[in-house]
Design a protein around this motif. Sequence first.
Motif, mmCIF file in Angstrom:
data_model
loop_
_atom_site.group_PDB
_atom_site.id
_atom_site.type_symbol
_atom_site.label_atom_id
_atom_site.label_comp_id
_atom_site.label_asym_id
_atom_site.label_seq_id
_atom_site.Cartn_x
_atom_site.Cartn_y
_atom_site.Cartn_z
ATOM 1 N N GLY A 48 6.830 -9.646 9.777
ATOM 2 C CA GLY A 48 6.767 -10.532 8.626
ATOM 3 C C GLY A 48 5.864 -10.017 7.529
ATOM 4 O O GLY A 48 5.882 -8.832 7.175
ATOM 5 N N GLY A 49 5.040 -10.913 6.991
ATOM 6 C CA GLY A 49 4.163 -10.551 5.891
ATOM 7 C C GLY A 49 3.188 -9.451 6.242
ATOM 8 O O GLY A 49 2.870 -8.595 5.403
ATOM 9 N N THR A 50 2.716 -9.434 7.493
ATOM 10 C CA THR A 50 1.767 -8.393 7.901
ATOM 11 C C THR A 50 2.429 -7.019 7.888
ATOM 12 O O THR A 50 1.852 -6.034 7.418
ATOM 13 C CB THR A 50 1.213 -8.693 9.310
ATOM 14 O OG1 THR A 50 0.632 -9.996 9.325
ATOM 15 C CG2 THR A 50 0.164 -7.666 9.701
ATOM 16 N N ALA A 51 3.653 -6.954 8.379
ATOM 17 C CA ALA A 51 4.379 -5.679 8.356
ATOM 18 C C ALA A 51 4.638 -5.237 6.923
ATOM 19 O O ALA A 51 4.483 -4.057 6.587
ATOM 20 C CB ALA A 51 5.702 -5.812 9.114
ATOM 21 N N ARG A 52 5.016 -6.186 6.066
ATOM 22 C CA ARG A 52 5.278 -5.830 4.666
ATOM 23 C C ARG A 52 4.015 -5.355 3.963
ATOM 24 O O ARG A 52 4.072 -4.469 3.105
ATOM 25 C CB ARG A 52 5.912 -7.013 3.934
ATOM 26 C CG ARG A 52 7.332 -7.327 4.421
ATOM 27 C CD ARG A 52 8.050 -8.273 3.483
ATOM 28 N NE ARG A 52 7.442 -9.598 3.454
ATOM 29 C CZ ARG A 52 7.726 -10.569 4.322
ATOM 30 N NH1 ARG A 52 8.608 -10.356 5.306
ATOM 31 N NH2 ARG A 52 7.144 -11.748 4.223
ATOM 32 N N ARG A 53 2.862 -5.902 4.350
ATOM 33 C CA ARG A 53 1.611 -5.427 3.769
ATOM 34 C C ARG A 53 1.302 -3.997 4.188
ATOM 35 O O ARG A 53 0.757 -3.206 3.399
ATOM 36 C CB ARG A 53 0.463 -6.371 4.137
ATOM 37 C CG ARG A 53 0.450 -7.657 3.316
ATOM 38 C CD ARG A 53 -0.839 -8.430 3.501
ATOM 39 N NE ARG A 53 -0.948 -9.010 4.832
ATOM 40 C CZ ARG A 53 -0.445 -10.190 5.186
ATOM 41 N NH1 ARG A 53 0.228 -10.913 4.302
ATOM 42 N NH2 ARG A 53 -0.596 -10.651 6.404
ATOM 43 N N LEU A 54 1.654 -3.640 5.420
ATOM 44 C CA LEU A 54 1.461 -2.255 5.859
ATOM 45 C C LEU A 54 2.364 -1.309 5.064
ATOM 46 O O LEU A 54 1.956 -0.202 4.705
ATOM 47 C CB LEU A 54 1.746 -2.127 7.353
ATOM 48 C CG LEU A 54 0.715 -2.739 8.299
ATOM 49 C CD1 LEU A 54 1.187 -2.638 9.745
ATOM 50 C CD2 LEU A 54 -0.640 -2.069 8.136
ATOM 51 N N VAL A 55 3.585 -1.760 4.784
ATOM 52 C CA VAL A 55 4.478 -0.950 3.949
ATOM 53 C C VAL A 55 3.904 -0.847 2.539
ATOM 54 O O VAL A 55 3.889 0.231 1.927
ATOM 55 C CB VAL A 55 5.898 -1.547 3.914
ATOM 56 C CG1 VAL A 55 6.809 -0.702 3.033
ATOM 57 C CG2 VAL A 55 6.487 -1.660 5.319
ATOM 58 N N GLY A 56 3.407 -1.963 2.024
ATOM 59 C CA GLY A 56 2.813 -1.948 0.700
ATOM 60 C C GLY A 56 1.605 -1.036 0.626
ATOM 61 O O GLY A 56 1.405 -0.330 -0.378
ATOM 62 N N ALA A 57 0.796 -1.007 1.684
ATOM 63 C CA ALA A 57 -0.359 -0.127 1.701
ATOM 64 C C ALA A 57 0.074 1.339 1.672
ATOM 65 O O ALA A 57 -0.589 2.183 1.058
ATOM 66 C CB ALA A 57 -1.210 -0.406 2.940
ATOM 67 N N ALA A 58 1.193 1.631 2.331
ATOM 68 C CA ALA A 58 1.720 2.996 2.317
ATOM 69 C C ALA A 58 2.183 3.375 0.914
ATOM 70 O O ALA A 58 2.015 4.525 0.470
ATOM 71 C CB ALA A 58 2.860 3.137 3.323
ATOM 72 N N ILE A 59 2.753 2.404 0.192
ATOM 73 C CA ILE A 59 3.160 2.661 -1.195
ATOM 74 C C ILE A 59 1.916 2.944 -2.045
ATOM 75 O O ILE A 59 1.896 3.903 -2.842
ATOM 76 C CB ILE A 59 3.931 1.453 -1.768
ATOM 77 C CG1 ILE A 59 5.268 1.281 -1.019
ATOM 78 C CG2 ILE A 59 4.186 1.647 -3.270
ATOM 79 C CD1 ILE A 59 6.040 0.035 -1.414
ATOM 80 N N GLN A 60 0.879 2.139 -1.876
ATOM 81 C CA GLN A 60 -0.364 2.345 -2.629
ATOM 82 C C GLN A 60 -0.960 3.712 -2.340
ATOM 83 O O GLN A 60 -1.487 4.393 -3.234
ATOM 84 C CB GLN A 60 -1.374 1.259 -2.275
ATOM 85 C CG GLN A 60 -1.005 -0.133 -2.748
ATOM 86 C CD GLN A 60 -1.039 -0.240 -4.262
ATOM 87 O OE1 GLN A 60 -1.881 0.349 -4.922
ATOM 88 N NE2 GLN A 60 -0.091 -1.009 -4.820
ATOM 89 N N ALA A 61 -0.845 4.166 -1.087
ATOM 90 C CA ALA A 61 -1.420 5.452 -0.700
ATOM 91 C C ALA A 61 -0.723 6.633 -1.377
ATOM 92 O O ALA A 61 -1.285 7.719 -1.471
ATOM 93 C CB ALA A 61 -1.378 5.607 0.817
ATOM 94 N N LEU A 62 0.504 6.389 -1.865
ATOM 95 C CA LEU A 62 1.215 7.459 -2.554
ATOM 96 C C LEU A 62 0.574 7.787 -3.902
ATOM 97 O O LEU A 62 0.800 8.877 -4.452
ATOM 98 C CB LEU A 62 2.682 7.075 -2.772
ATOM 99 C CG LEU A 62 3.549 6.971 -1.507
ATOM 100 C CD1 LEU A 62 4.905 6.384 -1.863
ATOM 101 C CD2 LEU A 62 3.712 8.332 -0.850
ATOM 102 N N GLY A 63 -0.218 6.823 -4.443
ATOM 103 C CA GLY A 63 -0.924 7.071 -5.696
ATOM 104 C C GLY A 63 -0.135 6.566 -6.864
ATOM 105 O O GLY A 63 0.738 7.240 -7.390
#
Length: 284
Positions: free
Chosen positions: A269-284
């Motif tokens: 759910g939201g927790t998994a989507r936040r992990l995906v979002g964090a990966a997007i942020q890590a791309l810069g």
Amino acid sequence: MSPTAPASSVEQARQALGQRLREIRLDAGLTARALAALCEWHESKCSRIEHGRVTPSDADLRAWTLHCGASNEIADLIATARGIDGMYVEWRRIERAGLRQVQENVQPLFERTRRFRIYQSWVIPGLLQTEAYSTAVLNTIVALRGVRDDVAEAVAVHMARQSILRSHDHRFAFLVEEWVLRTVIGDVDVMGAQLGHLIQLALLPSVSLGVIPVGARRGAGWPVESFTLYDDAQVNVELVSAHLTVTQPHEVAMYGQTFTDLAALACYGGTARRLVGAAIQALG
């Protein structure tokens, strides 16, 4: 609980076929040495076949049944032996006719399956890939394995198959390791678009997405080779050098239990989507 060793399905299937051939030989009242002589084989060949050390060829099976007076068994025995050969197949053999053919060959399996359980420790699962990400993955395969470059055609088939995600009679449970989200395939733009696409697809009613966080305490759910469970009938396993098909019921059950163990470690759910979002942020 981890799945059994990758080659064990093949070994057990060979042993079962060997036992069946042994019974046919004993019913005919022949010793292994006598049958080998009749077939004009080295005397050790019968033993190697009966103990599952080798898979007999079509010619071997025809000779065996002919001299044992069991020619009525030949069609079933040949089908069984060919099925064993199809369990463990090197990628270079599968991909010989091109990557498009590989994509088309799995279509009947997808159409008859209703429940998919997919674990990926290498890349974003195929059914969740964007066109650009899939192209990057298949281009890598072409470069590494030297197969024929029909990537555009293969990707077109791949993308068309994703319509199954929106059907009403299929269910999909995806598990990915968090490091898959942070492994850049293609380039930063390709990866960013892929991760955004993943968030969108995770909202589909037919889809469950679990992300196993880096640093999760591992008990039973050790990282393993990527695999897909098709209902409770078959498992396809992605090895570095080959493709493994598992159909032995007890081994399919082991992969089912492994999926359950891995799923217990995942965020949803939201927790998994936040992990995906964090990966997007890590791309810069």
